[in-house]
Enzyme design. Structure first.
Site, short mmCIF file in Angstrom:
data_model
loop_
_atom_site.label_atom_id
_atom_site.label_comp_id
_atom_site.label_asym_id
_atom_site.label_seq_id
_atom_site.Cartn_x
_atom_site.Cartn_y
_atom_site.Cartn_z
CD GLU A 501 -3.23 -0.81 1.99
OE1 GLU A 501 -3.42 0.32 2.48
OE2 GLU A 501 -3.96 -1.77 2.25
N GLY A 502 1.86 1.28 -0.85
CA GLY A 502 2.77 2.41 -0.94
C GLY A 502 4.01 2.15 -0.12
#
Length: 825
Positions: A501-502
């Protein structure tokens, strides 16, 4: 002196007005009054006249719009239009996505902490609490993480069934569609509790309730999509996954090469208008078991079948697993944390336009949709996972450190171990507060783009630090994997949360400050919009409304930074009680520092700032620790400011203060324009850096708190699964703490007897017999020592295996390898 007095009066009036953020007209009135006083006191008349003329000139230029706009604002608008780099569509969407909550106050340099403290205390509903106490507790009791991670590399079928039957996949789906309709806080609490026993199960439950088809359909789906898919997702009839990341598009999701061409094709026996997709995705959680795939791709319409635009943009669609051409099968193997994860491929996969999420009307709006949903999902799943692991790890490691003895002393009494225990406790306290704060922000209706990035980065990074310290404290107990190991899998899984997620490096160096400095700043985005407004008059008016408060705020932050640094942040009114006021005062200083450096960095570097990732990362650290300490203090006040929690609060605060000053000093020492860094240093650090890391006495208090049953310890662990059981070794160890402490006086007496008496027995049982026989201990004390011996043995024992148990069984399923050697024998 008489000549300088009027100019000193102007400076004093300006500093006073800037500190208190008085209106310009008030400043002019105060200055005029001081100049009259100077004249009456005999100041040099020429100097007084010059000072009065300068004041009148500045006041006229700034207070009279008819003078200000053509002479000052118009040239500034022209400069900004030339200087500001054009925003890409991706950047524009990212900046316009989400809402701004309390984090916006931090960029003003004068946050209203009373506003933060006035937010309602996060609380679960009776239904949500019952779900935690019932199905979630039961699920945790059924989890055998060793079998999941080592034997099956998957959840057993009965666990999958339990999760689906109890609607764990439907927490965010509204009740009208058969879901649970829970709050973000409940979502956070559920993931936190499950993660404290198994990261594999928490990932399995978390993903369908995070970024994926359920959330996207709920927010953007057509009525038909909602009516059909949401009830099926709520009960697990459909298992969702979402395909975003690919080999050539990781954190840079907008560069996805996957594409779909608008054309006609066959669907359910009819010739319909649709999209022919080609895609290659990887790292997709739940993909191997999913029945419904959400897919991000770039949509093209070369023949103009649905409009005049050829490159429509990033679009989201729903693909049933059985769609011809979809290829799912093999799995990735994430660091011995084998949640279902794998690649998805497809070539010339045809779906009708009705499978676009939201229908044709939402074609090309996929990046907007993803940004809004990712901001919410990123606020919950990963921070809550880190919180659950840290909470359970803190309590179990504290108990272990008290029970485990070396050289006749609990290992937790050694100062080196105390340092590690203090880091574990202090960071667990901060992680817990930060993860709950972002969930509460979602429940208030915010779409917390910047706080979600802060929570994701700092919770997962601090969670990895906690896991590392736990491994150091428990030593061999941690490195020998097996059913008795409560920490090894968490240590192995820590990099997963860091990466997904990043990636954390990108989140810190680009996203937190890069997005926050524009989205959350009170004026920057307004000025950018004014500069890009095609209507010249509207742009001029908009810039005029934003520019001068911005300049005034920057001057105010410079004055406040210097004054707070000079006075040690002591001479100011602020929020908090008698104990926490000192913390809020320091945060006011750091907020002024952040706002000052933000304005100088943006003003001096402009568009180049986004390429200065080290500076952006350091200022992002300042912002993050400010937000995190606000969350910690909010939690402390929500819980009634208990005295017992003060060591945890103090450790977390002093650690963050140290990190803030370190980041500020590094930003100034390495400022891209060296002279500006030199000029800013005395404003930020008039006495040099003063914050220090938590000291030994404070660390001792935190370590002792973890090793002793008390209310603060219970509050720290609240929400973790610590019910003792066969498959919860951490819960068992934690449950032993009180008994071990009660037995310590008897143990000391017995050990003293062993050293001073002439005891002939060598083994433990015989020594106990002799001790009772000789009257050194009573029969009840003997039973107490036997129990202590048993619980100590369970605490420190590690697993061992037959060699064949450690080999992958599938290896021997292959014909060329034949039977296992033990079986062949």
């Amino acid at each position: 002196m008489s000549f300088a007095l009027p100019f000193l009066a102007i400076l004093a009036a300006g500093a006073f007005a800037a500190y208190h953020r008085l209106r310009l007209a008030v400043w002019a009135a105060i200055t005029a009054s001081l100049l009259v006083a100077c004249w009456l006191l005999g100041a040099d008349p020429v100097a007084t006249a010059i000072a009065a003329a300068l004041t009148a000139l500045v006041a006229a230029l700034l207070l009279v719009p008819a003078i200000r706009k053509p002479l000052l604002t118009a040239p500034a608008l022209g400069f900004l239009r030339k200087a500001l780099p054009p925003l890409s569509q991706t950047e524009r969407i990212a900046l316009e996505t989400g809402s701004v909550g309390f984090e916006g106050d931090l960029f003003t340099g004068k946050p209203d902490w009373n506003k933060l403290l006035a937010y309602p205390k996060p609380q679960l509903s009776a239904e949500e609490q019952a779900f935690l106490d019932g199905p979630v507790e039961e699920l945790c009791k059924r989890i055998n993480d060793w079998e999941i991670t080592h034997v099956h590399a998957d959840l057993p079928p009965e666990l999958w069934d339990f999760i689906k039957q109890n609607k764990f996949f439907g927490m965010i789906i509204p009740k009208q569609y058969g879901g649970l309709g829970f709050s973000a806080l409940a979502h956070h609490k559920v993931i936190q509790k499950i993660a404290s026993i198994s990261s594999v199960v928490s990932a399995t439950v978390g993903v369908p309730n995070s970024l994926g088809p359920g959330e996207l359909i709920n927010h953007y789906g057509t009525r038909e999509q909602k009516d059909y898919y949401l009830p099926r997702l709520a009960i697990g009839q459909e298992v969702p996954c979402f395909g975003l990341t690919g080999p050539f598009a990781g954190s840079d999701a907008t560069s996805i090469p996957d594409f779909g061409i608008v054309c006609k094709g066959e669907w359910n026996g009819a010739n319909v208008l649709g999209i022919r997709l080609t895609f290659d995705k990887r790292y997709i959680t739940l993909a191997p078991v999913s029945t419904l795939i959400g897919l991000a791709f770039r949509m093209y319409d070369p023949d103009g079948l649905i409009g005049d635009t050829r490159d429509i943009g990033i679009t989201l669609a729903l693909l049933p697993r059985e769609t011809p051409g979809v290829d799912i099968g093999r799995r990735h193997f994430p660091l011995n944390s084998p949640f279902q994860n794998g690649p998805i491929h497809g070539k010339d996969v045809f779906i009708p336009l009705s499978q676009l999420i939201g229908g044709v009307e939402m074609a090309g709006k996929g990046w907007n949709m993803l940004n809004e949903c990712l901001a919410v999902g990123r606020s919950i799943t990963l921070p809550s996972t880190a919180s659950g692991g840290a909470k359970a790890g803190a309590l179990v490691t504290g108990a272990y450190a008290r029970i485990r003895k070396q050289f006749g002393l609990s290992v937790g009494r050694f100062e080196g171990v105390e340092e590690a225990l203090a880091r574990i406790g202090g960071k667990a306290y901060a992680i817990s507060a930060l993860s709950q704060a972002t969930a509460a922000a979602v429940d208030r209706g915010d779409v917390p783009s910047v706080p979600s990035a802060i929570a994701k980065y700092h919770c997962t990074s601090a969670g990895r630090d906690v896991a590392k310290d736990i491994m150091d404290v428990i030593g061999g107990k941690g490195i020998i994997l097996g059913p008795r190991n409560f920490a090894g899998r968490a240590w192995q899984a820590a990099p997963i949360a860091i990466t997904v997620e990043g990636a954390n490096i990108m989140t810190r160096s680009l996203l937190i400050f890069g997005q926050g400095s524009i989205l959350c700043h009170p004026y920057i985005l307004k000025e950018m919009r004014a500069a890009q407004d095609p209507d010249a008059k509207a742009g001029l008016d908009a810039l005029d409304a934003a520019l001068y408060p911005h300049i005034g705020g920057a001057i105010s932050n410079a004055v406040r930074s210097f004054w707070f640094g000079l006075t040690g942040s002591r001479l100011q009114a602020t929020a908090g009680d008698a104990y926490t006021k000192k913390f809020f005062r320091k945060l006011n200083r750091y907020a002024a520092n952040l706002a000052l450096l933000t304005d100088v960095s943006l003003g001096a570097l402009g568009g180049r700032l986004k390429f200065k990732e080290s500076l952006s990362g350091r200022l992002g650290d300042v912002l993050s620790h400010l937000y995190m300490m606000g969350a910690v203090l909010k939690r402390h006040h929500d819980e009634g400011c208990p005295d017992a929690d003060k060591p945890l609060l103090a450790w977390a605060f002093h650690n963050s203060a140290y990190e803030i000053e370190l980041a500020l000093s590094q930003a100034l020492r390495n400022f891209p324009i060296k002279p500006l860094g030199w000029l800013l240093w005395p404003l930020v650090f008039p006495w040099g850096r003063r914050a220090v890391a938590p000291g030994d006495r404070l660390s001792h208090r935190v370590a002792t708190l973890l090793m002793t049953p008390n209310d603060a310890r219970d509050r720290l662990g609240n929400g973790a699964f610590l019910t003792p059981g066969e498959h919860n070794p951490g819960g068992r160890i934690n449950s032993y703490l009180a008994k071990a402490i009660l037995a310590e006086p008897v143990e000391r007496k017995f050990l003293k007897a062993l050293k001073t008496k002439d005891i002939e027995a060598l083994d433990f049982a015989s020594q106990l017999d002799e001790g009772v026989r000789e009257g050194w201990i009573t029969a009840d004390e003997r039973r107490q020592l036997e129990e202590l011996h048993a619980i100590t043995l369970d605490t420190i024992t590690v697993d061992d295996f037959d060699p064949h148990e450690l080999r992958a069984a599938s290896y021997y399923d292959l014909p060329q390898h034949g039977r296992h050697p033990r079986e062949a024998a």
